[in-house]
Design an enzyme around this catalytic site. Structure first.
Site, short mmCIF file in Angstrom:
data_model
loop_
_atom_site.label_atom_id
_atom_site.label_comp_id
_atom_site.label_asym_id
_atom_site.label_seq_id
_atom_site.Cartn_x
_atom_site.Cartn_y
_atom_site.Cartn_z
CG ASN A 14 -1.72 1.21 1.43
OD1 ASN A 14 -1.77 2.06 0.54
ND2 ASN A 14 -2.38 1.33 2.58
CE LYS A 16 -0.33 3.22 4.72
NZ LYS A 16 -0.23 3.34 6.17
CG HIS A 100 -5.91 1.93 5.20
ND1 HIS A 100 -5.46 2.90 6.06
CD2 HIS A 100 -4.91 1.01 5.10
CE1 HIS A 100 -4.24 2.57 6.46
NE2 HIS A 100 -3.88 1.44 5.89
CD GLU A 102 -2.99 5.48 6.81
OE1 GLU A 102 -2.99 5.53 5.57
OE2 GLU A 102 -2.07 4.94 7.46
CD GLU A 172 -3.64 -2.54 7.40
OE1 GLU A 172 -2.50 -2.72 6.98
OE2 GLU A 172 -4.33 -1.56 7.10
N GLY A 178 2.24 2.31 10.90
CA GLY A 178 3.18 3.42 10.75
C GLY A 178 3.85 3.83 12.04
CB SER A 218 5.04 -1.74 12.15
OG SER A 218 4.59 -0.41 12.40
#
Ligand code: PGA
Length: 256
Positions: A14, A16, A100, A102, A172, A178, A218
């Protein structure tokens, strides 16, 4: 009854909102070249929308699949700035990441909204990668299974067993994305097993056995092999470490 096929692990990058056109092509070329020698794992890369087409061209007839990071649930029309499932198919996407964290947390996407996208993706012939994951506060309150269960239930509502079997789930944990904090293989496996059990309870065991459940958060070459050796972890959704060919391929090499 048909035998249940083995789940082929899926390692997806991904990207991003990173890289530029040149860097996207260079990275895609490097992954495509290495992928020629890899057969035990499916590889996908998910560039920003504007680079999908050039990355598709860079991949040529490579086995590396193309994915998008989001889409609109609408098929076409007056939706300024949006991208439809049909458009993603048209530029050669196989996968689309939906829900996702985010987008859930920064943009307020709800399970109900994500569910409309899941249906639109499947109707267009795309395979959705549906993300679920708990916040640190949820985990500390012992609510992990309840949170990811509700996300699974809401995001995948109304799918037939056949449709559900084609969905890729990505677990996730939000606290691991991250942050450099990775879930331990045991922590991840516990949630993956719980998700598979929920799918089995809601559908049936054959469907649950077919759904691939990726871990994300991560993932690095140094922790990939241990995570990927867990029986219910069927690949990885990789953010930061997918931006360097060496790191991404190091994760792919973690699939035994
Ligand atoms: P990360 O991101 O690997 O950078 O933690 C994972 C993701 O958000 O899919």
């Amino acid at each position: 009854m048909e035998p249940i096929p083995m789940r082929k692990p899926l390692i997806a990058g991904n990207w991003k909102m990173n890289l530029d056109r040149h860097a996207a092509i260079v990275l895609a070329n490097a992954i495509a070249e290495a992928a020629e020698k890899i057969g035990n794992v499916e590889i996908a890369i998910c560039p920003p929308f504007v680079y999908l087409d050039v990355v598709r061209q860079a991949l040529g007839n490579s086995v590396v699949a193309l994915g998008a990071q989001n889409m609109s649930p609408e098929p076409s029309g007056a939706f300024t700035g949006e991208i439809s499932a049909g458009m993603l198919k048209d530029v050669g996407c196989k996968y689309v990441i939906l829900g996702h964290s985010e987008r859930r947390h920064l943009l307020g996407e709800t399970d109900a909204f994500i569910n409309t996208k899941v249906h639109a993706a499947i109707a267009a012939g795309l395979l959705p990668v549906v993300c679920v994951g708990e916040l640190l506060a949820d985990r500390e309150a012992g609510k992990t299974a309840a949170v990811v269960g509700a996300q699974l239930e809401g995001s995948c509502a109304g799918l037939s067993p056949e449709q559900m079997a084609e969905v890729v789930m990505a677990y996730e944990p939000v606290w691991a994305i991250g942050t450099g904090k990775v879930a331990s293989p045991e922590q991840a496996e516990e949630v993956h097993l719980a998700l598979r059990k929920m799918i089995s309870d809601r559908y049936n065991s054959q469907t649950a056995e077919r759904v691939r459940i990726q871990y994300g958060g991560s993932v690095k070459p140094s922790n990939a092999a241990e995570l990927l050796s867990q029986p219910n972890i069927d690949g990885a959704l990789v953010g930061g470490a997918s931006l360097r060919a060496e790191d991404f391929l190091g994760i792919v090499a973690g699939v035994k």
